[in-house]
Structure formats: C-alpha cells, structure tokens
Design a protein around this motif. Structure first.
Motif: not given
Length: 454
Positions: A212-215, A217-218, A252
């Motif tokens: 998922p995009e939210a994960m 970068e992490r 992004h």
C-alpha cells in the motif's frame, strides 16, 4: 596413400577393398590393379578391367575422358568429371606414382558418382550449420547455462535481452526491465546482480503493486515507530534493490525516490541524520515508461535516472523456440519430481506450442505440472488437457480445403506442415529425420524447399 605399395613387376590383381573404387594403370595405360567395386560405374565386373587399355576403353565409349593420359602428360594430380556409357557422371581423381628417375610409372585413380558427392555436400553443409549453432551455444554456455530457473534462452529476442543484461551487469548503472508478468524479469534482475561487482552484497526486492502507498515509504526508508525498523534501502546497502512494477508507483512517491537518487542519501522516518545511498537500482515495468511520461503519469526526471539500460522481454506467445524448450524441460522436471515417466503426444505438444499463454511462464509451469500429475497413462493426450485448454484443431487433414488444388499441391501442403511442426519440436535435422523415419539429407532438402533453412 599409407600401406599401399606398387612394384614395377606387379601382376594384375583385384585389390581387397569393397569401400573404395580404385584403379591402377601403368605408364602404357593398361589396368594392372582394380578394387572389388571398380567397374560398377561402367556396367562391367572389376575382373574384366584387368589387362585392358584405358585408351581402348575410351575409344569403345566405356568412359570419357580417360584420366591416365592426362596424368602422364601433366605429371601431377588431375581431377575430371567422366561420363560413362550408362550416362552417369563420375568424379575421377588421378594421382601419379614416380619411379627413381622421376618418370610416371603408375597412375592411381579413384572415383565417386557425382550424385553421391551432392549428398555428401548437402550433409557437410548441414554439419557445418549444426557446428555453427553449437559454437553459438558454447559461447553462451561459457557464461551461463542456456536454461536458468525462470529464463530460457532459445528465442533470438531472449538471447538479445540476456546479452544486453550481461553487458550491462558489470557497470553500476540503472536498468529497466520491460515485459508482461511472468516473462522472467525477476530472474534476469538476479542474473544482472550475480554478474555485477555487487554480487556478494544483498539482493532486495520490493513490489510497488502489492505494498500500500501508505506503507511504501516506511518499507523503503525504515525509521523509528513502535520499534525501530530497518528500511529496504539500508538492507540493500552494497547490493542491489529491485523495484518491481515501478509504473504502479504514485507520482508522490516517485518524487521522493527521485530526491534520494539525486542526493545519494536518504533519511529514515523520524531520524535526523541522513544515511548514504549505496545500492544499484534495477526496476521493472509492464508498460512502456515513455508512454507514462507522455501521459503525465510518470516523473520525467525519474525516467531519465532509471532508463539508462532498457531491456525488453517478449511474452511467451512470441517466443516459440523458448516455449518448445520449456515444455520439454518442465515435462522432465515434474516427471522426476513425481517419480513417473510421461511423454507428450504430438497433438498435445503442438496445441501447447500454439497457445497464447497470457500468464506466461507461471501459467506454463502450472499446466505442465497438472498434466504430469493428472494423466493416467504414460502418453499425455489431448483428453488429459485441462478443460479450459482443450480446443478443436482446424488443421486436421480432413479439413484441408481440396477445391481447386491438385494432389501434388495438397501433398506438398501436408508435408510442409509436418516438417514445420517437427522443426518446432526437435532441435536438429538428425532428430527430425529419426522422428519422421527419413534420411537426414532428405530432411535438409525438404526444409530448404519449404522454409528459409540454410
């Protein structure tokens, strides 16, 4: 000629040879020796030649020209095509034998029918072609086996992709691998890593579509959360980071990745001190990135950073040579795995060869394993195919359009189809000849007739 002796007072004799057509004449043109098969081109027995004058035989039309007088005159090796009384064309080679004073005392000649030589010539051309192919294969084998797990190198486009990867591997540049899912991109990425200066470092994969995009970068940068997590850029330090399906990465996140590549540093989430970037980047895409750039779906500057060496892997449906090898390879592998012996009928093999394989490599593996496990008999037939892969062939002989065609044309069409199918399945003309029950020279002639075979 080792082991062959001529004496000035040799009696007329039959040479004990059933393999070579040899005749020996003295300086007066009389035949003093002949092998067992001599005379076959002239329609007479070898014994009848002994004591005869070649001048007399030439005058009677038994053959023309006689080679003995030509050798006596030129005092060197002479080669001529001789016409016999039966109309045959025979290639004659004459060799002079000199005495101690330098005179030609005997002339030895041996012959081959021209039609035999043509067969030998075709066979030698075929042998030369196979040796050329073998040299090409050995050139690749010096570097890598032709079949790597997940990548088979038979088709010309695959060879080009593989060689491009091998050439790029030692240079620490970014590579983009293009191709549908299952075409071997991950395998080729590992080949590049294993041939690079970073081969002793880690090889780390990340899939832009499954995270998922939210994960993302992490996962990429790591940082301090409930507990400190190490990011993939850190894990890949000194090695290779393979970003799969980079065309699925959001604009992004593309911007963040571009910043890292430009600055050659990255900062884990929650940290203050940046870390040095020391990874080789390989990425893959199922769509052409230039099109995504044109549609403003992919960052132009990131494209230029990544797109140093583009490599394209075609889908299996466009790589018939690879499919043929893969079918045989997986049939053997799964037969061994399940301790059985299975063979494919020609009908099944041809159906598998001409399927579209939208799932590419993974789909082929699945089908081959199912066939080996589920077929009740040694020979896998069309009935053993999974229902979704069964189809009625429109190439049955009963469906050939006969109207307006002559019988020779119909037979040529059938023969052409059989040969092309055999050429797809078997690697050499020797194997094709064994399969079809004809001679290798016949296979060569027929392939030249119906294909671009050289």
């Amino acid at each position: 000629m080792t082991g062959f002796f001529l004496h000035p007072n040799s009696k007329e004799e039959i040479i004990d040879s059933y393999d070579e057509d040899i005749i020996v004449t003295n300086q007066d043109g009389f035949i003093v020796k002949a092998s067992q098969i001599s005379g076959r081109h002239y329609g007479i027995q070898a014994g009848e030649l002994l004591g005869k004058s070649v001048y007399d035989l030439e005058q009677r039309g038994i053959f023309s020209p006689a080679i003995t007088p030509l050798v006596l005159q030129q005092k060197k090796k002479v080669v001529v095509i001789q016409t016999t009384t039966t109309g045959q064309k025979v290639l004659i080679t004459g060799m002079p034998f000199f005495n101690e004073v330098g005179e030609v005392e005997f002339v030895l000649s041996y012959s081959y029918e021209v039609s035999e030589l043509l067969v030998i010539h075709e066979y030698m051309k075929e042998l030369e072609q196979e040796m050329l192919l073998t040299k090409e294969e050995l050139s690749l084998l010096r570097k890598e086996h032709l079949t790597i797990e997940g990548l088979t190198i038979e088709n010309r486009s695959t060879r080009i992709a593989f060689e491009t990867a091998r050439n790029a591997a030692p240079h620490d540049v970014s590579v983009v691998l293009y191709g549908e899912q299952g075409t071997g991109k991950s395998t080729l990425a590992k080949v590049i890593h294993n041939e690079s200066t970073r081969k002793n470092g880690p090889f780390i994969e990340i899939d832009c579509e499954t995270i998922p995009e939210a994960m993302f970068e992490r996962e990429l940068f790591g940082g301090s959360f409930e507990q400190t997590e190490t990011g993939l850029l850190t894990l890949a330090y000194g090695g290779t980071l393979y970003i799969k399906r980079i065309d699925k990465l959001s604009i992004h996140l593309q911007g963040k990745l571009l910043k890292v590549l430009k600055e050659r540093t990255y900062t884990p989430i929650g940290a203050e001190v940046p870390l040095p970037l020391d990874v080789r980047l390989i990425s893959s895409s199922e769509t052409i990135l230039t099109e995504a750039v044109s549609a403003n779906e992919f960052h132009k500057d990131l494209y230029y950073r990544l797109h140093i060496v583009p490599i394209h892997l075609k889908p299996l449906r466009d790589r018939k040579g690879d499919i043929s090898t893969l079918i045989s390879s997986y049939l053997s592998r799964f037969s061994m795995k399940y301790q059985t012996v299975k063979e494919l009928s020609d009908e099944v093999f041809n159906q598998l060869l001409h399927l579209q394989w939208p799932g590419n490599h993974n789909e082929l593996i699945n089908v081959m394993e199912r066939l080996v496990v589920q077929s009740p008999s040694t020979i896998i037939t069309a009935k053993d195919l999974p229902p979704e892969y069964r189809k009625e062939t429109d190439e049955d002989l009963s469906l050939i359009h006969l109207e307006g065609l002559t019988l020779p044309t119909i037979l040529d069409n059938v023969e052409m189809k059989v040969l092309r199918d055999a050429q797809m399945r078997y690697r050499t003309t020797t194997e094709i000849a064994k399969y079809l029950g004809i001679s290798q020279p016949s296979v060569v002639r027929k392939l030249k007739k119906y294909t671009d075979f050289e």
